[in-house]
Design a protein around this motif. Structure first.
Motif, short mmCIF file in Angstrom:
data_model
loop_
_atom_site.label_atom_id
_atom_site.label_comp_id
_atom_site.label_asym_id
_atom_site.label_seq_id
_atom_site.Cartn_x
_atom_site.Cartn_y
_atom_site.Cartn_z
N THR A 84 0.83 -1.21 0.00
CA THR A 84 0.00 0.00 0.00
C THR A 84 0.86 1.25 0.00
OG1 THR A 84 -0.11 -0.16 2.40
CG2 THR A 84 -1.94 -1.09 1.17
N THR A 85 2.07 1.12 0.51
CA THR A 85 2.96 2.27 0.58
C THR A 85 4.31 1.92 -0.03
OG1 THR A 85 1.91 3.00 2.64
CG2 THR A 85 4.05 3.97 2.10
N MET A 86 4.80 2.83 -0.84
CA MET A 86 6.14 2.68 -1.41
C MET A 86 6.92 3.95 -1.16
SD MET A 86 5.68 0.59 -4.98
CE MET A 86 5.32 -1.16 -4.97
N PHE A 87 8.21 3.79 -1.03
CA PHE A 87 9.09 4.92 -0.74
C PHE A 87 10.16 5.03 -1.82
CE2 PHE A 87 7.58 5.44 3.61
CZ PHE A 87 7.14 4.17 3.94
N TRP A 88 10.55 6.25 -2.08
CA TRP A 88 11.65 6.49 -3.01
C TRP A 88 12.78 7.22 -2.30
CZ3 TRP A 88 12.19 4.40 -7.72
CH2 TRP A 88 11.05 3.85 -8.32
N TYR A 89 13.98 6.67 -2.44
CA TYR A 89 15.16 7.24 -1.83
C TYR A 89 16.18 7.60 -2.91
CZ TYR A 89 13.55 5.02 2.54
OH TYR A 89 12.82 4.63 3.64
N ARG A 90 17.03 8.53 -2.55
CA ARG A 90 18.15 8.88 -3.42
C ARG A 90 19.41 8.76 -2.57
NH1 ARG A 90 17.86 14.57 -6.38
NH2 ARG A 90 17.54 15.19 -4.23
N MET A 108 12.99 10.67 -0.55
CA MET A 108 12.49 11.69 -1.45
C MET A 108 10.99 11.86 -1.29
SD MET A 108 14.48 10.59 -4.91
CE MET A 108 13.82 11.95 -5.85
N ALA A 109 10.28 10.73 -1.27
CA ALA A 109 8.82 10.82 -1.24
C ALA A 109 8.22 9.50 -0.80
CB ALA A 109 8.28 11.20 -2.61
N THR A 110 7.01 9.61 -0.33
CA THR A 110 6.21 8.46 0.09
C THR A 110 4.98 8.42 -0.79
OG1 THR A 110 6.93 8.77 2.37
CG2 THR A 110 4.99 7.38 2.01
N SER A 111 4.71 7.26 -1.35
CA SER A 111 3.52 7.17 -2.20
C SER A 111 2.59 6.07 -1.73
CB SER A 111 3.92 6.93 -3.66
OG SER A 111 4.37 5.61 -3.87
N ASN A 112 1.34 6.39 -1.78
CA ASN A 112 0.30 5.42 -1.45
C ASN A 112 -0.55 5.16 -2.68
OD1 ASN A 112 0.41 4.91 1.59
ND2 ASN A 112 0.55 7.12 1.44
N GLU A 113 -0.93 3.93 -2.85
CA GLU A 113 -1.69 3.54 -4.02
C GLU A 113 -2.95 4.37 -4.15
OE1 GLU A 113 -4.71 1.50 -3.93
OE2 GLU A 113 -4.88 1.41 -6.10
N GLY A 114 -3.11 4.98 -5.32
CA GLY A 114 -4.32 5.72 -5.61
C GLY A 114 -4.35 7.14 -5.10
#
Lengths: 114, 116
Positions: free
Chosen positions: A31-37, A47-53
């Motif tokens: 349900t949650t994905m994260f992006w790192y640099r 960088m950001a946290t994304s949740n489906e939809g």
């Protein structure tokens, strides 16, 4: 179980072009994905946290118009680096959360902008 | 505010020596999770251990052991009888329950170099 893939594993692009990086949870729904640099010899910076939809939540200092994140399904999130410049060259890592305390990392994508 | 400090930038040892990595954290939360990850030269993060703040029991897993001291806010990691394959960057991370999305706060990392 709990495998996260990223594609591509490395990419070289010219300055001014856009690059899309995919992050997939292969055997679970996230349900949650994260992006790192991660810059060389440095730690991971979220960088950001994304949740489906829903729209992604960006960390302070991260340009949302430059780093477009789309969490299209429970198994796929994409990061698009728009109008890439050499300073965007970095190692990008995604992670997917199966439960709130279980976060699994992808193998990373090395981006080089020439 | 959450903070994770790994004061050791790099540790170099000869194979078979023990290596202890320090991790000190700061948090206002009374419950939280602590993690150790290994990042070999390939770049992929490898999960090593998760510890709940309620569980102060130290753990040994093969050549790895962890010493969690809540009183001193430390979560140290020891590799016993190091091997060349242990050469990697090791990250300590904190996950406060107050963040419902489970964001991790990483330390700066410690580079471990094991030479034959």
């Amino acid at each position: 179980g709990a495998v996260v893939s990223q594609h591509p594993s490395w990419v070289i692009c010219k300055s001014g072009t856009s690059v899309k990086i995919e992050c997939r949870s292969l055997d679970f729904q996230a349900t949650t994905m994260f992006w790192y640099r991660q810059f060389p010899k440095q730690s991971l910076m979220l960088m950001a946290t994304s949740n489906e939809g829903s729209k992604a939540t960006y960390e302070q200092g991260v340009e949302k118009d430059k780093f477009l994140i789309n969490h299209a399904s429970l198994t796929l999130s994409t990061l698009t680096v728009t109008s890439a410049h050499p300073e965007d060259s970095s190692f990008y890592i995604c992670s997917a959360a199966r439960r709130s305390y279980e976060q699994y990392f992808g193998p990373g994508t090395r981006l080089t902008v020439t | 505010a959450q903070k994770v400090t790994q004061a050791q930038t790099e540790i170099s040892v000869v194979e078979k020596e023990d290596v202890t990595l320090d991790c000190v954290y700061e948090t206002r939360d009374t419950t939280y999770y602590l993690f150790w990850y290994k990042q070999p030269p390939s770049g992929e993060l490898v999960f090593l251990i998760r510890r709940n703040s309620f569980d102060e029991q130290n753990e040994i897993s093969g050549r790895y052991s962890w010493n969690f001291q809540k009183s001193t806010s430390s979560f140290n990691f020891t590799i016993t009888a190091s091997q060349v394959v242990d050469s990697a960057v090791y990250f300590c991370a904190l996950r406060p329950p107050s963040d419902s999305w489970g964001k991790l706060q990483f330390g700066a990392g410690t580079q471990v170099v094991v030479t034959p």
